[in-house]
Write an enzyme that holds these catalytic residues in place. Structure first.
Site, short mmCIF file in Angstrom:
data_model
loop_
_atom_site.label_atom_id
_atom_site.label_comp_id
_atom_site.label_asym_id
_atom_site.label_seq_id
_atom_site.Cartn_x
_atom_site.Cartn_y
_atom_site.Cartn_z
N ASP A 20 0.95 3.97 -3.57
CA ASP A 20 1.32 5.39 -3.66
C ASP A 20 2.35 5.63 -4.75
O ASP A 20 2.30 6.63 -5.48
CB ASP A 20 1.83 5.90 -2.30
N LEU A 23 0.85 -1.20 0.00
CA LEU A 23 0.00 0.00 0.00
C LEU A 23 0.88 1.25 0.00
O LEU A 23 0.89 2.02 -0.94
CB LEU A 23 -0.92 -0.04 1.22
N ASP A 24 1.60 1.43 1.08
CA ASP A 24 2.54 2.55 1.23
C ASP A 24 3.75 1.99 1.98
O ASP A 24 3.68 1.82 3.18
CB ASP A 24 1.89 3.67 2.03
N PRO A 25 4.81 1.64 1.24
CA PRO A 25 5.05 1.93 -0.17
C PRO A 25 4.39 0.91 -1.10
O PRO A 25 4.29 -0.26 -0.77
CB PRO A 25 6.57 1.84 -0.26
#
Length: 378
Positions: A123, A118-120
């Site tokens: 994004d 997801l993050d990282p």
């Protein structure tokens, strides 16, 4: 070719289940076999107790090993992959020790793809998309002034007085509050020793406008190059950060004050104590939906006038499929595994892809994971 999925924690199941259901040959490794059975025992019986030596012995040329274990396991597993001619995948940030393996992976014709959660992860995909669109736009001009922000966070779908809830041990969240950050603000380097020294508000471009609290995290500077910004571009602002519900700073003020005073082993012990208290008082109830929000924005200005401004906005929450966080972390990992098997990623150590075809494919698949996801043109 066999997929070796290591780790079946809270953020693993959806992506792992997707690969098994798609008919791939998957071996599941977990430190606790019983927990792995709870996650995927209805789909597979090939579940083994994780040990690096056993995994290494099982790896065959062309296999793919995924590490969803803690960060200290990634480099040893990647090194085992190099020794056995296998590829490696993880959702975590690329550590210097992983980056140092780049040439070895290239020489062996193998892939180590990381930062695909997801993050990282998501994004990065959004950032690459915005930069590509800006470069191709009529507004593009090397003299423009650029502002980039990327904010992501897991928050409770049903707000509580603490303005945050924990789905796993809060120690990591508390330790992150002691970490410094580095970003670009108004053309200058901004160094922040503690997140609470740089909390600002963010008006999110959601269908129903909502105000959040945000702060920079980690070191944003390496991502200026990672997102393929031209070295000559005039970067006014560039920040990757964390997003929280409005009112979070006020609710957490006593926590910030205490964390500031903690030092050494005694401080670590107190952190663990605080973590246990928070988990007891602010944990998700069984079946309670979590929420994940992500906003990635690129703005270009010329002579004080905005000439390009687009934002990827995502709002997702837990539903019949399970938690939003688990979906958004593990499903992109499964996309990465399939891209490796399909020879769509070049040899070497990489983060999430920027190639147009792969970028579009992954973003299209991510759309189905969120209740709302759109690229907003301001």
């Amino acid at each position: 070719m066999t997929i070796h999925w290591c780790g079946t924690g809270l953020s693993s199941a959806p992506g792992l289940r997707r690969l098994i259901e798609a008919g791939h040959k998957v071996v599941v490794w977990n430190r606790t076999v019983e927990k792995a059975r709870e996650a995927v025992g209805d789909l597979t019986q090939d579940i083994r107790p994780y040990a690096l030596a056993d995994l290494t012995a099982a790896l065959q040329p062309g296999d793919v090993a995924i590490s969803m274990l803690t960060a200290d396991h990634h480099v040893p597993i990647a090194t085992a992959c190099l020794a056995k001619g296998a590829h490696f995948v993880s959702s975590s940030y690329i550590a210097p020790e992983m980056k140092a393996l780049d040439q070895a992976f290239r020489d062996a014709g193998l892939v180590s793809i990381n930062e695909v959660g997801l993050d990282p992860g998501i994004d990065h995909l959004m950032a690459h998309d915005l930069v590509a669109r800006y470069r191709a736009s009529k507004a593009y001009d090397a003299e423009n002034t650029l502002s980039f922000v990327s904010y992501c966070g897991g928050i409770p779908k049903i707000p509580n007085p603490f303005r945050y809830k924990f789905s796993w041990a809060p120690v990591g969240v508390l330790k992150a509050l002691r970490s410094p950050s580095r970003s670009v603000k108004n053309f200058a380097e901004l160094r922040v020793a503690r997140p609470w020294d740089a909390i600002t508000s963010y008006e999110a471009p959601l269908p129903q406008a909502e105000s959040f609290e945000v702060y920079p995290n980690r070191d944003s500077y390496p991502f200026i190059e990672e997102y393929r910004f031209d070295p000559a571009w005039k970067v006014k602002d560039f920040v990757r950060g964390t997003i929280r519900l409005g009112g979070w700073a006020e609710a957490w003020a006593p926590v910030f004050r205490e964390i500031e005073t903690l030092e050494g082993p005694a401080g670590d012990a107190r952190l663990a104590e605080m973590a246990a208290e928070f988990l007891k008082e602010n944990a998700y109830a069984p079946g309670e939906p979590d929420r994940v929000v992500l906003f990635v924005s690129l703005k270009a200005e010329r002579d004080g006038r905005v000439v390009f401004h687009e934002t990827w906005a995502m709002d997702a929450w837990g539903d019949a499929r399970g938690s939003a966080m688990a979906r958004l972390v593990s499903m992109p990992v499964s996309f990465a595994v399939e891209s490796v098997l399909n020879h769509e990623i070049t040899a070497g150590v990489h983060a999430a892809p920027h190639e147009p075809k792969l970028l579009k494919s992954w973003l299209d698949q991510v759309r189905g994971l969120a209740q709302y996801m759109d690229r907003v043109q301001h």
